[in-house]
Design a protein around this motif. Structure first.
Motif, mmCIF file in Angstrom:
data_model
loop_
_atom_site.group_PDB
_atom_site.id
_atom_site.type_symbol
_atom_site.label_atom_id
_atom_site.label_comp_id
_atom_site.label_asym_id
_atom_site.label_seq_id
_atom_site.Cartn_x
_atom_site.Cartn_y
_atom_site.Cartn_z
ATOM 1 N N ALA A 29 1.050 -0.709 0.140
ATOM 2 C CA ALA A 29 -0.479 -0.353 0.326
ATOM 3 C C ALA A 29 0.892 1.162 0.073
ATOM 4 O O ALA A 29 0.435 2.644 -0.352
ATOM 5 C CB ALA A 29 -0.722 0.178 1.006
ATOM 6 N N ARG A 44 -6.388 -9.031 -8.605
ATOM 7 C CA ARG A 44 -7.272 -10.052 -7.640
ATOM 8 C C ARG A 44 -7.256 -9.585 -6.112
ATOM 9 O O ARG A 44 -8.276 -9.685 -5.322
ATOM 10 C CB ARG A 44 -8.110 -11.058 -8.125
ATOM 11 C CG ARG A 44 -8.354 -11.341 -9.572
ATOM 12 C CD ARG A 44 -9.484 -12.602 -9.417
ATOM 13 N NE ARG A 44 -7.616 -13.662 -9.677
ATOM 14 C CZ ARG A 44 -7.354 -13.939 -11.324
ATOM 15 N NH1 ARG A 44 -7.785 -13.347 -12.178
ATOM 16 N NH2 ARG A 44 -6.409 -14.522 -11.015
ATOM 17 N N LEU A 46 -4.951 -7.433 -5.169
ATOM 18 C CA LEU A 46 -5.239 -5.928 -4.363
ATOM 19 C C LEU A 46 -6.622 -5.567 -4.309
ATOM 20 O O LEU A 46 -6.503 -4.508 -3.516
ATOM 21 C CB LEU A 46 -4.822 -5.555 -5.764
ATOM 22 C CG LEU A 46 -2.920 -5.554 -6.034
ATOM 23 C CD1 LEU A 46 -1.697 -4.470 -7.597
ATOM 24 C CD2 LEU A 46 -1.977 -5.529 -4.496
ATOM 25 N N GLN A 47 -7.667 -5.906 -5.404
ATOM 26 C CA GLN A 47 -8.475 -5.388 -4.921
ATOM 27 C C GLN A 47 -9.104 -6.310 -3.745
ATOM 28 O O GLN A 47 -10.056 -5.517 -3.294
ATOM 29 C CB GLN A 47 -9.626 -5.653 -6.189
ATOM 30 C CG GLN A 47 -9.247 -4.920 -7.914
ATOM 31 C CD GLN A 47 -9.971 -5.358 -8.525
ATOM 32 O OE1 GLN A 47 -10.241 -6.768 -8.761
ATOM 33 N NE2 GLN A 47 -9.189 -4.919 -9.344
ATOM 34 N N HIS A 48 -8.757 -6.814 -3.175
ATOM 35 C CA HIS A 48 -9.141 -7.783 -2.684
ATOM 36 C C HIS A 48 -8.907 -6.924 -0.846
ATOM 37 O O HIS A 48 -10.202 -6.933 -0.217
ATOM 38 C CB HIS A 48 -8.841 -9.401 -1.573
ATOM 39 C CG HIS A 48 -9.798 -10.516 -1.261
ATOM 40 N ND1 HIS A 48 -10.305 -10.653 -1.170
ATOM 41 C CD2 HIS A 48 -8.870 -10.682 1.084
ATOM 42 C CE1 HIS A 48 -11.177 -11.353 0.315
ATOM 43 N NE2 HIS A 48 -9.769 -11.407 0.630
ATOM 44 N N PHE A 49 -7.825 -6.259 -1.181
ATOM 45 C CA PHE A 49 -7.207 -5.775 0.439
ATOM 46 C C PHE A 49 -7.381 -4.252 -0.140
ATOM 47 O O PHE A 49 -6.593 -3.715 0.482
ATOM 48 C CB PHE A 49 -5.641 -5.499 0.538
ATOM 49 C CG PHE A 49 -5.714 -7.359 1.011
ATOM 50 C CD1 PHE A 49 -6.154 -8.351 2.551
ATOM 51 C CD2 PHE A 49 -5.648 -8.734 0.183
ATOM 52 C CE1 PHE A 49 -6.307 -9.469 2.403
ATOM 53 C CE2 PHE A 49 -5.410 -10.444 1.121
ATOM 54 C CZ PHE A 49 -5.824 -10.001 2.107
ATOM 55 N N SER A 50 -8.151 -3.703 -0.623
ATOM 56 C CA SER A 50 -8.163 -2.365 -1.454
ATOM 57 C C SER A 50 -7.280 -1.374 -1.417
ATOM 58 O O SER A 50 -7.367 -0.516 -0.757
ATOM 59 C CB SER A 50 -8.884 -1.717 0.182
ATOM 60 O OG SER A 50 -10.573 -2.295 0.100
ATOM 61 N N ILE A 51 -5.783 -1.884 -2.083
ATOM 62 C CA ILE A 51 -4.650 -0.891 -2.328
ATOM 63 C C ILE A 51 -4.946 -0.951 -3.776
ATOM 64 O O ILE A 51 -5.033 -2.126 -4.931
ATOM 65 C CB ILE A 51 -4.194 -3.235 -2.174
ATOM 66 C CG1 ILE A 51 -3.815 -2.771 -0.652
ATOM 67 C CG2 ILE A 51 -2.518 -2.228 -3.140
ATOM 68 C CD1 ILE A 51 -2.773 -4.007 -0.509
ATOM 69 N N SER A 52 -4.878 0.758 -3.629
ATOM 70 C CA SER A 52 -4.953 1.049 -4.503
ATOM 71 C C SER A 52 -3.706 1.458 -5.835
ATOM 72 O O SER A 52 -3.362 2.149 -6.918
ATOM 73 C CB SER A 52 -5.812 2.240 -5.101
ATOM 74 O OG SER A 52 -5.068 2.997 -3.986
ATOM 75 N N THR A 53 -1.943 1.288 -5.732
ATOM 76 C CA THR A 53 -1.113 1.380 -5.777
ATOM 77 C C THR A 53 -0.715 0.837 -6.777
ATOM 78 O O THR A 53 -1.148 -0.335 -7.581
ATOM 79 C CB THR A 53 -0.034 0.332 -4.931
ATOM 80 O OG1 THR A 53 -0.244 0.829 -4.074
ATOM 81 C CG2 THR A 53 1.781 0.895 -5.921
#
Length: 281
Positions: A29, A44, A46-53
């Motif tokens: 993050a 998938r 990164l989206q699961h953990f709400s990471i937008s890097t």
């Protein structure tokens, strides 16, 4: 000129998403860029953990070009995280070129501990873990694969391989032909819902795989037991010298000295020494 930023090697889950560490999530993050083996696959996670890097691809076909670009970004002050599709990057996955170039450029590299299919499978295999060799993927062609397997005939430590589902049966049948009755363990779908360990001779494991087509699907780790050393074939005087020397030298060094003196195989003497220490001989 600003100080270079840091390249982080970040392991990701090999199945169960809960296996990712808080430190890995914080790193993903906080960096400026994530270099991923397959950005679509990693999206998938990164989206699961709400990471937008921001992400970019780094795989075997573009690693040279990407390494140059990422080193430029790192030297400019952008932290970068390297991830693979699953597990620890660089372990039969891309990343070596990038890490080597970072080291050459004086860019800090920090590796986070985390999931690795080879180590996870080995720890639960029931095979010896004091010494092992990880070989990555076996050769694709049968003859080359058989030649590789032949080299295990006298190897006195556990051997660990990855294998693709489309080749798992052929590989195990090659092991049956080359290694005969040696014990093997096949681990599939580690940390997933249908995680399975099957152990036995190559024929037994091959028969199990072929009994149902679904058993041939998934990600596989294949492990081969060490060769059994016939201590009785080692002259008593050699064993006496090995025992004496190992009280004053590391066992590996003692085995090498005795092997040279008696024209014996160093690996066999080393294994015999281990067996003596563990009370097996």
């Amino acid at each position: 000129m600003s100080e270079p930023a840091t390249l982080y090697i970040v392991p990701t889950p090999i199945g169960n998403l809960e296996d990712i560490s808080p430190r890995a999530l914080d790193t993903l993050a906080s960096v400026a860029w994530i270099a991923a083996e397959d950005t679509r696959h990693s999206a998938r996670l990164l989206q699961h953990f709400s990471i937008s890097t921001r992400t970019l691809s780094l795989h075997e076909h573009n690693e040279d070009k990407r390494a140059a670009m990422l080193c430029h970004r790192l030297l400019s002050g952008d932290d970068v995280a390297l991830i693979s599709d699953a597990g620890t990057p660089l372990i039969s996955d891309p990343g070596f070129v990038l890490v080597r170039r970072c080291r050459e450029e004086g860019i800090p590299v920090i590796a986070l501990p985390g999931p690795c299919a080879a180590i996870t499978a080995l720890s639960a295999s029931g095979l010896p873990t004091d010494r092992f060799i990880f070989e990555g993927f076996l050769p694709v062609k049968s003859q080359a694969r058989s030649n590789m397997l032949s080299s295990l005939a006298e190897r006195t430590c556990t051997s660990v391989f990855y294998e693709a589902p489309r080749r798992i049966v052929d590989t195990v049948r090659d092991m049956q032909r080359v290694l005969k009755e040696r014990q093997i363990v096949v681990a599939k779908e580690i940390s997933k819902a249908f995680e399975t360990y099957i152990s036995g001779t190559p024929q037994e494991v091959g028969d199990w795989l072929e009994a149902e087509a679904v058993r041939q699907k998934g990600e596989f780790v294949v492990m081969v037991s060490p060769a059994v050393v016939d201590v009785s074939a080692i002259p008593p005087e050699a064993m006496t010298l090995l025992t004496t020397l190992s009280e004053h030298l590391p066992l590996k060094k003692a085995a090498a000295v005795v092997a040279t003196h008696y024209n014996l195989k160093k690996n066999a003497l080393y294994q015999a020494g281990l067996d003596l220490k563990s009370g097996l001989a």
